[in-house]
Design a protein around this motif. Structure first.
Motif, PDB file in Angstrom:
ATOM      1  N   PRO A   8      19.468 128.607  33.389  1.00 58.56           N
ATOM      2  CA  PRO A   8      19.439 127.948  34.496  1.00 58.56           C
ATOM      3  C   PRO A   8      20.522 127.930  35.202  1.00 58.56           C
ATOM      4  CG  PRO A   8      21.097 126.860  32.566  1.00 58.56           C
ATOM      5  CD  PRO A   8      19.867 127.740  31.927  1.00 58.56           C
ATOM      6  N   TRP A   9      21.532 128.962  35.469  1.00 59.14           N
ATOM      7  CA  TRP A   9      22.083 129.580  35.902  1.00 59.14           C
ATOM      8  C   TRP A   9      21.844 130.593  36.587  1.00 59.14           C
ATOM      9  CZ3 TRP A   9      23.357 129.669  30.950  1.00 59.14           C
ATOM     10  CH2 TRP A   9      22.731 130.356  30.172  1.00 59.14           C
ATOM     11  N   SER A  10      20.276 131.613  35.899  1.00 57.42           N
ATOM     12  CA  SER A  10      19.583 132.004  37.280  1.00 57.42           C
ATOM     13  C   SER A  10      18.519 131.594  37.682  1.00 57.42           C
ATOM     14  CB  SER A  10      18.783 133.090  35.941  1.00 57.42           C
ATOM     15  OG  SER A  10      17.564 132.415  35.805  1.00 57.42           O
ATOM     16  N   LYS A  11      18.692 130.143  37.797  1.00 59.80           N
ATOM     17  CA  LYS A  11      18.055 129.504  39.313  1.00 59.80           C
ATOM     18  C   LYS A  11      18.744 128.879  40.290  1.00 59.80           C
ATOM     19  CE  LYS A  11      15.147 127.093  35.577  1.00 59.80           C
ATOM     20  NZ  LYS A  11      14.462 126.402  34.733  1.00 59.80           N
ATOM     21  N   ALA A  12      18.146 128.455  41.334  1.00 59.61           N
ATOM     22  CA  ALA A  12      18.964 128.269  42.725  1.00 59.61           C
ATOM     23  C   ALA A  12      18.971 126.620  42.100  1.00 59.61           C
ATOM     24  CB  ALA A  12      17.876 128.164  43.852  1.00 59.61           C
ATOM     25  N   ASN A  13      20.033 125.882  43.202  1.00 54.27           N
ATOM     26  CA  ASN A  13      20.151 124.272  42.746  1.00 54.27           C
ATOM     27  C   ASN A  13      19.377 123.993  43.639  1.00 54.27           C
ATOM     28  OD1 ASN A  13      21.589 122.390  43.448  1.00 54.27           O
ATOM     29  ND2 ASN A  13      23.708 123.368  43.441  1.00 54.27           N
ATOM     30  N   PRO A  14      18.700 122.975  42.429  1.00 54.06           N
ATOM     31  CA  PRO A  14      17.640 122.507  43.108  1.00 54.06           C
ATOM     32  C   PRO A  14      18.060 121.190  44.619  1.00 54.06           C
ATOM     33  CG  PRO A  14      18.201 121.655  40.862  1.00 54.06           C
ATOM     34  CD  PRO A  14      18.918 122.732  41.446  1.00 54.06           C
ATOM     35  N   ARG A  15      19.105 120.876  44.608  1.00 52.96           N
ATOM     36  CA  ARG A  15      19.635 119.513  45.099  1.00 52.96           C
ATOM     37  C   ARG A  15      19.375 120.462  47.140  1.00 52.96           C
ATOM     38  NH1 ARG A  15      21.279 115.227  43.433  1.00 52.96           N
ATOM     39  NH2 ARG A  15      21.619 114.764  45.723  1.00 52.96           N
ATOM     40  N   LYS A  16      20.459 121.698  45.967  1.00 54.79           N
ATOM     41  CA  LYS A  16      20.535 122.744  47.525  1.00 54.79           C
ATOM     42  C   LYS A  16      19.034 122.118  48.274  1.00 54.79           C
ATOM     43  CE  LYS A  16      24.983 124.679  46.935  1.00 54.79           C
ATOM     44  NZ  LYS A  16      25.586 125.930  47.484  1.00 54.79           N
ATOM     45  N   ARG A  17      18.004 123.296  46.945  1.00 55.12           N
ATOM     46  CA  ARG A  17      16.548 123.732  47.518  1.00 55.12           C
ATOM     47  C   ARG A  17      15.683 121.889  47.887  1.00 55.12           C
ATOM     48  NH1 ARG A  17      13.713 126.058  42.661  1.00 55.12           N
ATOM     49  NH2 ARG A  17      13.064 124.334  42.392  1.00 55.12           N
ATOM     50  N   SER A  22      25.208 118.675  46.749  1.00 60.24           N
ATOM     51  CA  SER A  22      26.143 118.753  45.391  1.00 60.24           C
ATOM     52  C   SER A  22      26.366 117.545  44.757  1.00 60.24           C
ATOM     53  CB  SER A  22      26.812 120.501  45.009  1.00 60.24           C
ATOM     54  OG  SER A  22      25.621 120.993  45.951  1.00 60.24           O
ATOM     55  N   THR A  23      26.723 117.063  44.052  1.00 57.12           N
ATOM     56  CA  THR A  23      27.152 116.277  43.332  1.00 57.12           C
ATOM     57  C   THR A  23      28.648 117.625  42.376  1.00 57.12           C
ATOM     58  OG1 THR A  23      26.012 115.679  41.379  1.00 57.12           O
ATOM     59  CG2 THR A  23      25.923 114.146  42.766  1.00 57.12           C
ATOM     60  N   HIS A  24      29.110 116.156  42.367  1.00 59.43           N
ATOM     61  CA  HIS A  24      30.973 117.066  41.605  1.00 59.43           C
ATOM     62  C   HIS A  24      30.939 116.333  40.218  1.00 59.43           C
ATOM     63  CE1 HIS A  24      31.031 120.144  44.774  1.00 59.43           C
ATOM     64  NE2 HIS A  24      31.189 119.458  45.553  1.00 59.43           N
ATOM     65  N   LEU A  25      31.936 116.806  39.593  1.00 60.59           N
ATOM     66  CA  LEU A  25      32.266 116.066  38.605  1.00 60.59           C
ATOM     67  C   LEU A  25      33.677 115.458  38.760  1.00 60.59           C
ATOM     68  CD1 LEU A  25      31.163 118.523  35.645  1.00 60.59           C
ATOM     69  CD2 LEU A  25      29.873 116.032  36.176  1.00 60.59           C
ATOM     70  N   THR A  26      33.809 113.766  38.166  1.00 65.04           N
ATOM     71  CA  THR A  26      35.196 113.655  38.415  1.00 65.04           C
ATOM     72  C   THR A  26      35.855 114.190  37.424  1.00 65.04           C
ATOM     73  OG1 THR A  26      34.655 111.687  35.968  1.00 65.04           O
ATOM     74  CG2 THR A  26      34.140 111.479  38.595  1.00 65.04           C
ATOM     75  N   SER A  27      37.156 113.640  37.624  1.00 64.85           N
ATOM     76  CA  SER A  27      38.840 114.387  36.597  1.00 64.85           C
ATOM     77  C   SER A  27      38.433 114.236  35.183  1.00 64.85           C
ATOM     78  CB  SER A  27      39.427 113.782  36.866  1.00 64.85           C
ATOM     79  OG  SER A  27      40.123 114.629  38.380  1.00 64.85           O
ATOM     80  N   THR A  32      35.925 115.401  29.978  1.00 68.03           N
ATOM     81  CA  THR A  32      34.698 115.855  28.210  1.00 68.03           C
ATOM     82  C   THR A  32      33.854 116.931  28.598  1.00 68.03           C
ATOM     83  OG1 THR A  32      34.749 112.801  29.134  1.00 68.03           O
ATOM     84  CG2 THR A  32      32.526 113.876  27.925  1.00 68.03           C
ATOM     85  N   ALA A  33      33.525 117.860  29.823  1.00 65.81           N
ATOM     86  CA  ALA A  33      33.280 118.966  30.004  1.00 65.81           C
ATOM     87  C   ALA A  33      34.231 120.262  29.019  1.00 65.81           C
ATOM     88  CB  ALA A  33      32.725 119.874  30.774  1.00 65.81           C
ATOM     89  N   MET A  51      26.396 121.070  32.795  1.00 68.22           N
ATOM     90  CA  MET A  51      25.046 120.255  32.995  1.00 68.22           C
ATOM     91  C   MET A  51      24.694 119.027  31.957  1.00 68.22           C
ATOM     92  SD  MET A  51      22.692 123.275  33.418  1.00 68.22           S
ATOM     93  CE  MET A  51      21.405 122.643  33.360  1.00 68.22           C
ATOM     94  N   SER A  52      25.229 119.539  30.620  1.00 66.57           N
ATOM     95  CA  SER A  52      25.506 118.154  30.103  1.00 66.57           C
ATOM     96  C   SER A  52      25.670 116.221  30.218  1.00 66.57           C
ATOM     97  CB  SER A  52      26.162 119.115  28.605  1.00 66.57           C
ATOM     98  OG  SER A  52      25.950 118.014  27.344  1.00 66.57           O
ATOM     99  N   VAL A  53      27.312 117.260  30.896  1.00 66.78           N
ATOM    100  CA  VAL A  53      27.935 115.565  31.077  1.00 66.78           C
ATOM    101  C   VAL A  53      27.634 115.448  31.827  1.00 66.78           C
ATOM    102  CG1 VAL A  53      30.425 114.668  32.701  1.00 66.78           C
ATOM    103  CG2 VAL A  53      30.234 116.649  30.193  1.00 66.78           C
ATOM    104  N   ALA A  54      26.689 115.883  33.391  1.00 68.67           N
ATOM    105  CA  ALA A  54      26.118 115.476  34.181  1.00 68.67           C
ATOM    106  C   ALA A  54      24.841 114.364  33.996  1.00 68.67           C
ATOM    107  CB  ALA A  54      25.811 116.532  35.415  1.00 68.67           C
ATOM    108  N   ALA A  55      24.174 115.042  32.981  1.00 72.77           N
ATOM    109  CA  ALA A  55      23.266 114.394  32.651  1.00 72.77           C
ATOM    110  C   ALA A  55      23.177 112.939  31.925  1.00 72.77           C
ATOM    111  CB  ALA A  55      22.621 115.641  31.388  1.00 72.77           C
TER     112      ALA A  55
END
Length: 234
Positions: A8-17, A22-27, A32-33, A51-55
């Protein structure tokens, strides 16, 4: 040969594409991550745990959306049902009002005779007829019915003996004897008539025959007294 999936880190951000922000995680989600990475022995920050927490957050959001949709559908159905019920109530009220108006407008000759609300009961629930019942029989059939004789034998006149004796033999001396109790064990009107004549209400054939035997004795005594009484023409 199957292509090896890219990390996943070698792919482009799908939201930007897709042209989305982009969404950001809360504190709390970052904490948790970070705890997840510590348990797995990974350094943090890293993309895997984020990514796990975002999913999980996305799944929770989808579930909440489904719940809201279900609640909305339930609310719509409830509202529809209430509306239908209200409309049915209005229709019934309108129909009743229409019937009342038609009844008031109908001429008296076509109106149904009303039952007298204050009509007295003709049958005494304890047995026999009430005074109103005896009057009703007199008006309908011309019958001259009198209350039952409840006096003690020493206080009876010959006519009282004749009346009570005749009643006892006619009611409880017949063969076969009609039922004295119903299917629920309650005394029938035949049995209850004994109360109107000052006798215990019979529930068995033996008790009824006992009253009939008493009636026979009363009739025999009446005839003896009648024989002793001199006739007026003698």
């Amino acid at each position: 040969m199957a292509r090896k999936p890219r990390a996943p880190w070698s792919k482009a951000n799908p939201r930007k594409r897709a042209g989305k922000a982009s969404t950001h995680l809360t504190s709390a989600e970052k904490a948790t991550a970070k705890a997840r990475a510590r348990r797995a022995g990974r350094r943090y920050p890293n993309l895997v745990d984020n990514m796990s927490v975002a999913a999980k957050k996305a799944r929770k959001t989808r579930t909440s959306g489904r719940k809201r949709s279900a609640q909305a559908r339930t609310k719509t159905a409830t509202t529809k049902k209430a509306t239908t019920k209200k409309a049915a109530t209005k229709r019934r009220a309108a129909s009743s009002a229409k019937k009342r108006s038609a009844k008031r407008a109908a001429p008296r000759s076509q109106a149904k005779p009303r039952k007298t609300a204050g009509r007295k009961r003709e049958k005494d629930p304890r047995g026999g007829l009430t005074a109103a019942g005896r009057r009703a029989f007199a008006e309908r059939d011309g019958a001259q019915l009198r209350p039952g004789v409840t006096k003690a034998m020493s206080e009876m006149t010959p006519q009282d003996m004749r009346r009570k004796g005749s009643w006892a033999v006619r009611f409880y001396g017949r063969d076969p004897l009609p039922p004295l109790v119903d299917a629920k064990g309650r005394p029938t009107r035949l049995a209850l008539s004994a109360h109107a004549w000052g006798e215990p209400v019979p529930r068995t054939v033996a008790a009824a025959r006992k009253i009939a035997a008493k009636g026979e004795r009363l009739l025999a005594r009446y005839h003896r007294l009648k024989e002793k009484t001199p006739s007026r023409g003698g």
